[in-house]
Enzyme design. Sequence first.
Site, PDB file in Angstrom:
ATOM      1  N   SER A  36      26.882 -22.773 -10.939  1.00 22.33           N
ATOM      2  CA  SER A  36      26.787 -24.155 -11.412  1.00 22.33           C
ATOM      3  C   SER A  36      27.876 -25.061 -10.856  1.00 22.33           C
ATOM      4  CB  SER A  36      26.783 -24.193 -12.946  1.00 22.33           C
ATOM      5  OG  SER A  36      25.565 -23.671 -13.419  1.00 22.33           O
ATOM      6  N   LYS A  89      24.714 -19.305 -25.389  1.00 21.76           N
ATOM      7  CA  LYS A  89      23.658 -20.316 -25.544  1.00 21.76           C
ATOM      8  C   LYS A  89      23.184 -20.431 -27.006  1.00 21.76           C
ATOM      9  CE  LYS A  89      21.882 -19.937 -20.795  1.00 21.76           C
ATOM     10  NZ  LYS A  89      20.695 -19.809 -19.952  1.00 21.76           N
ATOM     11  N   ASN A 134      21.634 -24.950 -23.578  1.00 22.78           N
ATOM     12  CA  ASN A 134      22.418 -24.693 -22.355  1.00 22.78           C
ATOM     13  C   ASN A 134      23.022 -25.962 -21.784  1.00 22.78           C
ATOM     14  OD1 ASN A 134      20.111 -25.895 -21.302  1.00 22.78           O
ATOM     15  ND2 ASN A 134      20.178 -24.706 -19.423  1.00 22.78           N
ATOM     16  N   ASP A 189      16.439 -24.934 -19.508  1.00 19.05           N
ATOM     17  CA  ASP A 189      15.898 -23.776 -18.774  1.00 19.05           C
ATOM     18  C   ASP A 189      14.372 -23.846 -18.681  1.00 19.05           C
ATOM     19  OD1 ASP A 189      18.263 -22.488 -18.066  1.00 19.05           O
ATOM     20  OD2 ASP A 189      18.363 -21.345 -19.924  1.00 19.05           O
ATOM     21  N   GLY A 201       9.684  -9.160 -20.475  1.00 19.45           N
ATOM     22  CA  GLY A 201      11.009  -9.431 -21.029  1.00 19.45           C
ATOM     23  C   GLY A 201      10.910 -10.344 -22.239  1.00 19.45           C
ATOM     24  N   GLY A 222      13.332 -17.415  -7.954  1.00 18.04           N
ATOM     25  CA  GLY A 222      13.961 -17.978  -9.149  1.00 18.04           C
ATOM     26  C   GLY A 222      15.077 -18.977  -8.907  1.00 18.04           C
TER      27      GLY A 222
HETATM   28  P1  NAP Z   1      18.958 -11.062 -22.161  1.00 16.69           P
HETATM   29  O1  NAP Z   1      18.780 -12.014 -23.289  1.00 16.69           O
HETATM   30  O2  NAP Z   1      20.061 -10.091 -22.184  1.00 16.69           O
HETATM   31  O3  NAP Z   1      17.557 -10.240 -21.996  1.00 16.69           O
HETATM   32  C1  NAP Z   1      17.443  -9.210 -21.061  1.00 16.69           C
HETATM   33  C2  NAP Z   1      15.980  -8.766 -20.960  1.00 16.69           C
HETATM   34  O4  NAP Z   1      15.897  -7.763 -19.933  1.00 16.69           O
HETATM   35  C3  NAP Z   1      15.422  -8.136 -22.229  1.00 16.69           C
HETATM   36  O5  NAP Z   1      14.044  -8.403 -22.312  1.00 16.69           O
HETATM   37  C4  NAP Z   1      15.678  -6.644 -21.975  1.00 16.69           C
HETATM   38  O6  NAP Z   1      14.832  -5.785 -22.705  1.00 16.69           O
HETATM   39  C5  NAP Z   1      15.346  -6.564 -20.513  1.00 16.69           C
HETATM   40  N1  NAP Z   1      15.926  -5.377 -19.882  1.00 16.69           N
HETATM   41  C6  NAP Z   1      17.228  -5.188 -19.569  1.00 16.69           C
HETATM   42  N2  NAP Z   1      17.390  -3.976 -19.014  1.00 16.69           N
HETATM   43  C7  NAP Z   1      16.156  -3.394 -18.977  1.00 16.69           C
HETATM   44  C8  NAP Z   1      15.666  -2.132 -18.511  1.00 16.69           C
HETATM   45  N3  NAP Z   1      16.488  -1.237 -17.967  1.00 16.69           N
HETATM   46  N4  NAP Z   1      14.333  -1.884 -18.624  1.00 16.69           N
HETATM   47  C9  NAP Z   1      13.509  -2.795 -19.170  1.00 16.69           C
HETATM   48  N5  NAP Z   1      13.918  -4.012 -19.629  1.00 16.69           N
HETATM   49  C10 NAP Z   1      15.220  -4.294 -19.536  1.00 16.69           C
HETATM   50  O7  NAP Z   1      19.116 -11.834 -20.770  1.00 16.69           O
HETATM   51  P2  NAP Z   1      18.515 -13.280 -20.371  1.00 16.69           P
HETATM   52  O8  NAP Z   1      19.484 -14.336 -20.727  1.00 16.69           O
HETATM   53  O9  NAP Z   1      17.128 -13.372 -20.920  1.00 16.69           O
HETATM   54  O10 NAP Z   1      18.494 -13.193 -18.772  1.00 16.69           O
HETATM   55  C11 NAP Z   1      17.636 -12.308 -18.094  1.00 16.69           C
HETATM   56  C12 NAP Z   1      17.754 -12.519 -16.597  1.00 16.69           C
HETATM   57  O11 NAP Z   1      17.330 -13.825 -16.232  1.00 16.69           O
HETATM   58  C13 NAP Z   1      19.192 -12.394 -16.048  1.00 16.69           C
HETATM   59  O12 NAP Z   1      19.139 -11.676 -14.843  1.00 16.69           O
HETATM   60  C14 NAP Z   1      19.602 -13.821 -15.791  1.00 16.69           C
HETATM   61  O13 NAP Z   1      20.552 -13.928 -14.733  1.00 16.69           O
HETATM   62  C15 NAP Z   1      18.273 -14.443 -15.382  1.00 16.69           C
HETATM   63  N6  NAP Z   1      18.227 -15.898 -15.611  1.00 16.69           N
HETATM   64  C16 NAP Z   1      17.916 -16.695 -14.541  1.00 16.69           C
HETATM   65  C17 NAP Z   1      17.868 -18.067 -14.729  1.00 16.69           C
HETATM   66  C18 NAP Z   1      17.565 -18.970 -13.571  1.00 16.69           C
HETATM   67  O14 NAP Z   1      17.928 -20.150 -13.627  1.00 16.69           O
HETATM   68  N7  NAP Z   1      16.862 -18.506 -12.539  1.00 16.69           N
HETATM   69  C19 NAP Z   1      18.102 -18.622 -16.006  1.00 16.69           C
HETATM   70  C20 NAP Z   1      18.389 -17.773 -17.067  1.00 16.69           C
HETATM   71  C21 NAP Z   1      18.457 -16.397 -16.856  1.00 16.69           C
HETATM   72  P3  NAP Z   1      15.301  -5.207 -24.153  1.00 16.69           P
HETATM   73  O15 NAP Z   1      15.018  -6.313 -25.135  1.00 16.69           O
HETATM   74  O16 NAP Z   1      14.449  -4.019 -24.333  1.00 16.69           O
HETATM   75  O17 NAP Z   1      16.761  -4.895 -24.040  1.00 16.69           O
END
Ligand code: NAP
Length: 284
Positions: free
Chosen positions: A21, A70, A91, A107, A133, A245
């Site tokens: 950012s 967040k 955010n 987002d 997810g 993404g």
């Molecule tokens: P989060 O709240 O921690 O959620 C993580 C998700 O991934 C949950 O659904 C989790 O499942 C799943 N997961 C993690 N490890 C796993 C595994 N080994 N097998 C299966 N599922 C698994 O994280 P978040 O904030 O949602 O972010 C998720 C991703 O999106 C990150 O990589 C982040 O950098 C990216 N992101 C990108 C943007 C963008 O602007 N492009 C914006 C926001 C986030 P469980 O519930 O079973 O643990």
Amino acid sequence: MPNGQAKLAGVMGWPIGHSLSPRLHGYWLDRYGINGAYVPLAVPADAFDGAFRALPLLGFAGVNVTIPYKEAALAAVDDADETARRIGAANTISVLPDGSLYGQNTDAFGFITNLKNGLPDWRPTEGPAVVIGAGGAARAVCVALLDAGVPEIRLANRTVRRADSLARDIGGPFAVTPWSKLAAAMEGACLLVNTTGLGMTGEPPLEVDLRHLAPEAVVTDIVYSPLETPLLAAARARGNRTVDGLGMLLHQGRPGFARWFGVEPDVTPALREFVLAGLAPAGR
Ligand code: NAP
């Protein structure tokens, strides 16, 4: 260079060193010749409340908030927009003229704008979406898809309870799908979205069977490091159109920048290249 009258903004998180950012907003500040600064704010958990409430006292116009704050930011603001409330997280925080803190979640805007810009002929109303997810980012993605008119979201998460909570909290045409039925859930879907961190550099790939996905379906990943995740590569190899993404990150930054610095910023190929250059080489 910013001077003593510079408008201030930043990104608050822990850790924060990886955040793109500052690079994104720094590019815009430079491009539009704005007297402003956008700084990384590394705030440990026990300091979050104090640091957040101090923003008006320090003269900040606002901040972005990232992992892990967040949800805490939404709880700490004085007021928030409806999208942030539905997602359950904020955010983008703005300091209002009376010193109060206003929260938004951009987002959802970033996700849907990236998808629509990436594939202008994509029609959200044409059929179901499969979302993998159920974390914080999935909430924003699901709200964006529902608001765009997607008729059904087939939601699969490793931890089913979390998917159930997401569907209950947001409400709407959700079909919570067990992880074991993910492949079959792709039958008839028009869109597949990965919102987990799987596929990111250093993480295992997201292993999904795309056999039942129609060739016309669009596949997008919110992971942008690497830009082409194993999921996107597999989808492209079988003829599906894909959207990476990075644009979600770029577009989610626009509303905050406009509020804090008074200019509606553009997302251009040059910006994309500049931000990409900030990713570690292994992540590109
Ligand atoms: P989060 O709240 O921690 O959620 C993580 C998700 O991934 C949950 O659904 C989790 O499942 C799943 N997961 C993690 N490890 C796993 C595994 N080994 N097998 C299966 N599922 C698994 O994280 P978040 O904030 O949602 O972010 C998720 C991703 O999106 C990150 O990589 C982040 O950098 C990216 N992101 C990108 C943007 C963008 O602007 N492009 C914006 C926001 C986030 P469980 O519930 O079973 O643990």
